[in-house]
Design an enzyme around this catalytic site. Sequence first.
Site, PDB file in Angstrom:
ATOM      1  N   ASN A  50     -10.211  -0.588   0.321  1.00  0.00           N
ATOM      2  CA  ASN A  50      -8.754  -0.449   0.355  1.00  0.00           C
ATOM      3  C   ASN A  50      -8.191  -0.965  -0.979  1.00  0.00           C
ATOM      4  OD1 ASN A  50      -6.021  -0.965   0.700  1.00  0.00           O
ATOM      5  ND2 ASN A  50      -6.223  -1.767   2.762  1.00  0.00           N
TER       6      ASN A  50
ATOM      7  N   CYS B  59       0.824  -1.227   0.000  1.00  0.00           N
ATOM      8  CA  CYS B  59       0.000   0.000   0.000  1.00  0.00           C
ATOM      9  C   CYS B  59       0.851   1.267   0.000  1.00  0.00           C
ATOM     10  CB  CYS B  59      -0.946  -0.011   1.183  1.00  0.00           C
ATOM     11  SG  CYS B  59      -1.831  -1.556   1.345  1.00  0.00           S
TER      12      CYS B  59
ATOM     13  N   HIS C  92      -3.217   6.664   2.659  1.00  0.00           N
ATOM     14  CA  HIS C  92      -3.720   5.412   2.115  1.00  0.00           C
ATOM     15  C   HIS C  92      -5.080   5.121   2.750  1.00  0.00           C
ATOM     16  CE1 HIS C  92      -4.283   1.320   1.127  1.00  0.00           C
ATOM     17  NE2 HIS C  92      -3.928   0.849   2.311  1.00  0.00           N
TER      18      HIS C  92
HETATM   19  O1  UT7 Z   1      -3.796  -1.742   3.658  1.00  0.00           O
HETATM   20  C1  UT7 Z   1      -3.045  -2.456   4.590  1.00  0.00           C
HETATM   21  C2  UT7 Z   1      -3.234  -1.877   5.938  1.00  0.00           C
HETATM   22  N1  UT7 Z   1      -4.381  -2.500   6.567  1.00  0.00           N
HETATM   23  C3  UT7 Z   1      -4.985  -1.883   7.570  1.00  0.00           C
HETATM   24  O2  UT7 Z   1      -4.639  -0.776   7.893  1.00  0.00           O
HETATM   25  C4  UT7 Z   1      -6.088  -2.606   8.316  1.00  0.00           C
HETATM   26  C5  UT7 Z   1      -5.979  -2.325   9.799  1.00  0.00           C
HETATM   27  N2  UT7 Z   1      -6.983  -3.024  10.615  1.00  0.00           N
HETATM   28  C6  UT7 Z   1      -8.299  -2.707  10.563  1.00  0.00           C
HETATM   29  O3  UT7 Z   1      -8.692  -1.866   9.770  1.00  0.00           O
HETATM   30  C7  UT7 Z   1      -9.228  -3.379  11.533  1.00  0.00           C
HETATM   31  O4  UT7 Z   1      -8.498  -4.122  12.472  1.00  0.00           O
HETATM   32  C8  UT7 Z   1     -10.285  -4.315  10.855  1.00  0.00           C
HETATM   33  C9  UT7 Z   1     -11.300  -3.476  10.112  1.00  0.00           C
HETATM   34  C10 UT7 Z   1      -9.601  -5.278   9.909  1.00  0.00           C
HETATM   35  C11 UT7 Z   1     -11.052  -5.124  11.897  1.00  0.00           C
HETATM   36  O5  UT7 Z   1     -11.630  -4.258  12.860  1.00  0.00           O
HETATM   37  P1  UT7 Z   1     -11.502  -4.593  14.436  1.00  0.00           P
HETATM   38  O6  UT7 Z   1     -12.239  -3.546  15.157  1.00  0.00           O
HETATM   39  O7  UT7 Z   1     -10.035  -4.726  14.709  1.00  0.00           O
HETATM   40  O8  UT7 Z   1     -12.297  -5.954  14.532  1.00  0.00           O
HETATM   41  P2  UT7 Z   1     -11.793  -7.351  15.098  1.00  0.00           P
HETATM   42  O9  UT7 Z   1     -10.749  -7.938  14.199  1.00  0.00           O
HETATM   43  O10 UT7 Z   1     -11.464  -7.175  16.518  1.00  0.00           O
HETATM   44  O11 UT7 Z   1     -13.080  -8.246  15.006  1.00  0.00           O
HETATM   45  C12 UT7 Z   1     -14.109  -8.089  15.944  1.00  0.00           C
HETATM   46  C13 UT7 Z   1     -15.154  -9.142  15.700  1.00  0.00           C
HETATM   47  C14 UT7 Z   1     -14.630 -10.575  15.615  1.00  0.00           C
HETATM   48  O12 UT7 Z   1     -15.581 -11.399  16.241  1.00  0.00           O
HETATM   49  P3  UT7 Z   1     -15.251 -12.038  17.705  1.00  0.00           P
HETATM   50  O13 UT7 Z   1     -14.034 -12.867  17.469  1.00  0.00           O
HETATM   51  O14 UT7 Z   1     -15.022 -10.857  18.586  1.00  0.00           O
HETATM   52  O15 UT7 Z   1     -16.501 -12.803  17.995  1.00  0.00           O
HETATM   53  C15 UT7 Z   1     -14.642 -10.851  14.132  1.00  0.00           C
HETATM   54  O16 UT7 Z   1     -14.856 -12.234  13.862  1.00  0.00           O
HETATM   55  O17 UT7 Z   1     -15.803  -8.889  14.462  1.00  0.00           O
HETATM   56  C16 UT7 Z   1     -15.837 -10.073  13.691  1.00  0.00           C
HETATM   57  N3  UT7 Z   1     -15.761  -9.727  12.276  1.00  0.00           N
HETATM   58  C17 UT7 Z   1     -16.835  -9.421  11.553  1.00  0.00           C
HETATM   59  N4  UT7 Z   1     -18.142  -9.353  11.849  1.00  0.00           N
HETATM   60  C18 UT7 Z   1     -18.977  -8.988  10.885  1.00  0.00           C
HETATM   61  C19 UT7 Z   1     -14.657  -9.629  11.499  1.00  0.00           C
HETATM   62  N5  UT7 Z   1     -15.004  -9.287  10.251  1.00  0.00           N
HETATM   63  C20 UT7 Z   1     -16.352  -9.159  10.258  1.00  0.00           C
HETATM   64  C21 UT7 Z   1     -17.290  -8.796   9.286  1.00  0.00           C
HETATM   65  N6  UT7 Z   1     -18.594  -8.724   9.640  1.00  0.00           N
HETATM   66  N7  UT7 Z   1     -16.933  -8.519   8.011  1.00  0.00           N
END
Ligand code: UT7
Length: 313
Positions: free
Chosen positions: A270, A113, A240
């Site tokens: 993204n 990215c 980004h």
């Molecule tokens: O371009 C490269 C750089 N990339 C980035 O900068 C990405 C950086 N990270 C992020 O943007 C965030 O961490 C994410 C958007 C990827 C995830 O957000 P989060 O607030 O960190 O969520 P999480 O990973 O803690 O997930 C929370 C919950 C999980 O469920 P449990 O385990 O708590 O029951 C996930 O399974 O949300 C669940 N989950 C979803 N639920 C509904 C994960 N993806 C989804 C989804 N829909 N699409």
Amino acid sequence: MSAPHILATGRCLPARVVSNEDLSQTVDTSDQWVFSRTGIHSRHFCQSETGLDLALGAARQAMERSGLTAADIGVCLVGTFTPDHASPSTACLLQRELGLPEDTICFDLNAACAGFLYGLQTAHALLPGAPRPYAIVVGAEVISRVMDMTDRNTCVLFGDGAGAAVIRRDETRTWHTVFGARGDQSSIRVQGPGPVPSAIHMEGKPVFRFAAEVVEGSIRQLLEADGLTSVNDLDLVVCHQANARIIDHVAKRLKAREGLFYKNMDRYGNTSAASIPIALDELVQSGALLPGMRVLMVGFGGGLTWAGALLRW
Ligand code: UT7
């Protein structure tokens, strides 16, 4: 003293638009979850289009707007981690399609990215030794080809697209840059090459923390290098477009005025190396980015890599 002067930009998105609602038909997710966690509503996915098609669409637009011809270009670089082929590079195929001369310096580079800004710096550095004084720098991705559409953790985050810029080296301008890498095999990974099916894997939370750290750090470094005391002395910040929450977090930490940090991930998701040039092109075309403005750009992502640049448009 010298800096790249971006003469013109272009962008190309595949025709198919996929909303969060559409994705919720196939994976357990919702528009509410995706938008509140990322700021994304929809993205474009390729159907018949290739990465070359996207790169070419964006590059042709930028070339037309620059008023230059193929015979003016000495460097052609494509930032991508999802090329159509390991070889030939997208840059070589782009050279053929654009009709660039045979002695043009052409290659792809993979800084994920941060790829567009790595490309901008590389093109700027190569131009003094290039056969002609103009370069074309493209960020082009078909991330849908490395996505597991059954993995809700990743399939809602990314999109396909390309953005391009035509540049020349201007000895009367200055710019400031920051580049970095932190080799890491686990947080963002795409399998291959080889017989194993490729799928992007990302540990969201550590990547979020990494992004917040390097975006804020890069902006502070660039402001200091330019003798500025506040981010509000800038006209625009183009990060980004991975997640609106990363941008909002950094904007808040830096006490940025409303609207200083551009956001368009709601419509594109993204798009990795393409996100910054797509954003620049939208800003130019809408009249929000004008000559003389002080623009700061920051990219970050897989590798892990990051890159920042502060220049006058
Ligand atoms: O371009 C490269 C750089 N990339 C980035 O900068 C990405 C950086 N990270 C992020 O943007 C965030 O961490 C994410 C958007 C990827 C995830 O957000 P989060 O607030 O960190 O969520 P999480 O990973 O803690 O997930 C929370 C919950 C999980 O469920 P449990 O385990 O708590 O029951 C996930 O399974 O949300 C669940 N989950 C979803 N639920 C509904 C994960 N993806 C989804 C989804 N829909 N699409």
